[in-house]
Write an enzyme that holds these catalytic residues in place. Structure first.
Site, PDB file in Angstrom:
ATOM      1  N   GLU A 113      16.399   1.673   3.748  1.00  0.00           N
ATOM      2  CA  GLU A 113      16.817   0.478   4.492  1.00  0.00           C
ATOM      3  C   GLU A 113      17.241  -0.692   3.620  1.00  0.00           C
ATOM      4  OE1 GLU A 113      14.033  -0.648   7.521  1.00  0.00           O
ATOM      5  OE2 GLU A 113      14.441   1.145   8.685  1.00  0.00           O
TER       6      GLU A 113
ATOM      7  N   GLU B 172      13.301   8.051  10.728  1.00  0.00           N
ATOM      8  CA  GLU B 172      12.187   7.269  11.287  1.00  0.00           C
ATOM      9  C   GLU B 172      12.459   6.959  12.755  1.00  0.00           C
ATOM     10  OE1 GLU B 172      11.062   3.584   9.348  1.00  0.00           O
ATOM     11  OE2 GLU B 172      11.183   4.521   7.365  1.00  0.00           O
TER      12      GLU B 172
HETATM   13  C1  GCB Z   1      11.112   0.784   9.045  1.00  0.00           C
HETATM   14  C2  GCB Z   1      10.710   0.888   7.623  1.00  0.00           C
HETATM   15  C3  GCB Z   1       9.220   1.171   7.468  1.00  0.00           C
HETATM   16  C4  GCB Z   1       8.434   0.324   8.454  1.00  0.00           C
HETATM   17  C5  GCB Z   1       8.855   0.718   9.865  1.00  0.00           C
HETATM   18  C6  GCB Z   1       8.150  -0.106  10.956  1.00  0.00           C
HETATM   19  O1  GCB Z   1      12.243   0.885   9.397  1.00  0.00           O
HETATM   20  O2  GCB Z   1      11.451   1.834   6.905  1.00  0.00           O
HETATM   21  O3  GCB Z   1       8.854   0.885   6.142  1.00  0.00           O
HETATM   22  O4  GCB Z   1       7.052   0.467   8.287  1.00  0.00           O
HETATM   23  O5  GCB Z   1      10.213   0.499  10.015  1.00  0.00           O
HETATM   24  O6  GCB Z   1       7.091   0.308  11.420  1.00  0.00           O
HETATM   25  O7  GCB Z   1       8.666  -1.158  11.303  1.00  0.00           O
END
Ligand code: GCB
Length: 563
Positions: free
Chosen positions: A383, A476
């Protein structure tokens, strides 16, 4: 660089244990490996510098050997001193570095000192965003002001080793099985070995399983190919490893290698020529009190849970993990997406100097992990601010650096920027082999509205494919759930809401033949900087921080047994 290893002809000392640490003008014991932040309450938010000290003892006969100090990882900046003399330094966390101390080690007692600092820097690794004079500076205004969503732990987080070898020694080994032909069960194993100057002219023996080759080392680099008929390929069902042994007159190194091929086209990823669908997680290497300190029982527990839940892969978000994670993945048949320590990259990183550091980090990650059959993909960043015009050249260079090191695996960047909104489009994703995206429909957007979120996700993913014509990997998605909170109808933060969102997202994406995998965020709850969205932990774990299953874990276990 090879990891130090005890073999018949190599000796390794491990310096793990309690070191002395100069902290706030006091001398306190501190555990190595470990992070300082949770060993002492008053150090939770300290960045150092702290001075770690220990002594080690070397018998006369070993003091004449080639000697290297190997740090599996220190977070983050450090200076290394031996017997009062500065012998080395390092400026990136999560990756090993070595210090050649040949001729500098005394027979008897040696004093060893490491000064460690873990400062967040604008445009650094780890990074923070500039203080604009407001009260909200970091990720969602968090404190510490990290530009990422996990706790910025500091310290000597992984083992420190001293290795004694002969001067005529093996420096590195590369194994390449990418030209094997799985359908014919034909293994082609190319082995390249680098030796030290002192080893020139010696006889080298390379043994792979039952096969053996003897070569004279006329050159620093020796290359041999083994052709194995009826080879046993490394696969998820049968993660078979062949023992590889390289021997010189007074040195020896061993590796367990897997014969397998990886390939990809417009729609699919293939392991040994067969399509593979990635079921698994993004995770963290993190635990109460240990912080990010290497802890072997946790690795066994996590692999056992990965198997229990019928996952086949994970991403080392958002940094390379201890190499032992990969040793276990090789042995147990789990696929790994290996990620560089590049999280929270913003416009402040897009300059030639930082680009050089980032390229070097990628080289160092690939150098460490190149021989692990479980590693099937390199991720150069998570990201980043990849919709900034200057991101294009920066990430193109990182892609090319990774490819120069390894052409046999796909290289990816994990983006959240390539959105349906043209104004915020990613400018760098187009260079990468597979389109990796993080998507939080039903969580950050369409909050509380899973069905509408899914419709938007479907549209988004279709457009992504139409735009790139490359396999899509949803790296994710997920929802926070606080274990023990139940609600009907499902509400955000309840176990029911997380379970429904995760299951429906996976079922939707399984229908798209260009989606090669879905990784749930995250494997387990984990600690973050303080901010209004995070009640101490990020609660998107499918397991709690102490590795107990939430409702979604049972849902996934069943769903993944059918995929
Ligand atoms: C994301 C990130 C991750 C965060 C997650 C969140 O996009 O890559 O590091 O922990 O979202 O839970 O917001």
């Amino acid at each position: 660089m090879l990891k130090p290893k005890n073999t018949l002809k190599r000796i390794v000392q491990n310096l793990d244990g309690f070191w002395d640490c100069e902290i706030k003008e006091e001398n306190r014991p501190i555990a190595v490996p470990g992070s300082w932040n949770e060993q002492y309450q008053d150090l939770c938010y300290e960045e150092g510098p702290f001075t770690y000290k220990t002594t080690f003892y070397v018998p006369e006969e070993l003091s004449q050997k080639h000697i290297r100090l190997y740090f599996a990882a220190v977070n983050t900046d450090c200076d290394v001193f031996l017997n009062g003399e500065k012998v080395g330094e390092n400026h990136i966390g999560y990756l090993p570095f070595e210090v050649d101390v040949t001729g500098k080690v005394k027979p008897g007692e040696n004093e060893f000192k490491v000064v460690v600092e873990n400062r967040l820097k604008v445009g650094g690794f780890p990074s923070k965003v500039p203080d604009r004079g407001t009260h909200t500076v970091g990720f969602f205004g968090s404190f510490p002001p990290a530009n990422f969503d996990f706790f910025p732990y500091g310290g000597i987080i992984r083992p420190v080793l001293i290795e004694f070898t002969d001067h005529a020694r093996i420096l590195d080994i590369w194994v390449d099985t990418s030209e094997s032909e799985p359908e014919k069960k034909l293994g082609r194993v190319k082995v390249k070995v680098e030796v030290s100057e002192e080893a020139l002219g010696q006889e080298m023996t390379i043994k792979l399983g039952e096969a053996e080759k003897k070569i004279k080392t006329f050159d620093r680099f020796v290359e041999e190919e083994f052709i194995l008929e009826n080879a046993r390929f490394w696969s998820l069902e049968d993660p078979y490893l062949y023992p590889l042994k390289v021997e010189l007159e007074r040195d020896e190194y061993t590796l367990d290698i897997g014969i397998r091929t990886i390939s990809w086209d417009e729609k699919k990823l293939y392991l040994n020529g067969k399509p593979v669908f990635l079921k698994g997680f993004g995770k963290h290497e993190e635990f109460p009190v240990l912080g990010q300190g290497t802890f072997y029982p946790l690795m066994i527990k996590d692999f056992n849970l990965l198997k229990w839940i019928n996952a086949n892969s994970f991403r080392t978000s958002h940094y390379p993990y201890s190499e032992e994670w990969l040793d276990l993945a090789d042995r147990l048949g789990i696929l790994v997406i290996d990620e560089a320590p590049h999280v929270g990259i913003t416009r402040y990183h897009y300059n030639p100097e930082t680009q050089k550091i980032a390229e070097d980090n990628i080289r160092r990650m690939i150098d460490r992990d190149k021989n692990h059959p479980s590693v099937i993909m390199w991720s150069v960043a998570n990201e980043p601010e990849s919709n900034h015009p200057d991101a294009e050249g920066f990430f193109k260079a990182l892609y090319e650096t990774a490819k120069e090191m390894d052409r046999t695996r796909p290289v990816v960047m994990v983006s959240m920027m390539d959105t349906p909104d043209e104004r915020t489009r990613d400018v760098a994703l187009k260079y990468f082999d597979i389109v990796c995206v993080n998507r939080y429909y039903g969580w950050y957007i369409y909050q509380g509205r899973i069905e509408e979120g899914l419709q938007a996700l479907e549209k988004d993913i279709e457009e992504l494919y139409a735009r790139h014509r490359k396999p899509i990997f949803v790296t994710e998605f997920g929802a926070d759930a606080i274990a023990g909170i139940h609600y009907d109808p499902p509400q955000m933060f309840s176990e029911e809401y997380q379970a429904e969102l995760v299951e429906k997202t996976i079922r939707l994406l399984l229908k798209k033949d260009f989606v090669i995998g879905t990784h749930v965020w995250a494997f387990a709850d984990f600690k973050t900087p303080q901010n209004v969205r995070r009640p101490i932990l990020n609660y998107k774990g499918v397991f709690t921080r102490d590795r107990q299953p939430k409702l979604v874990a049972h849902v996934l276990r069943k769903l993944w047994s059918e995929v």
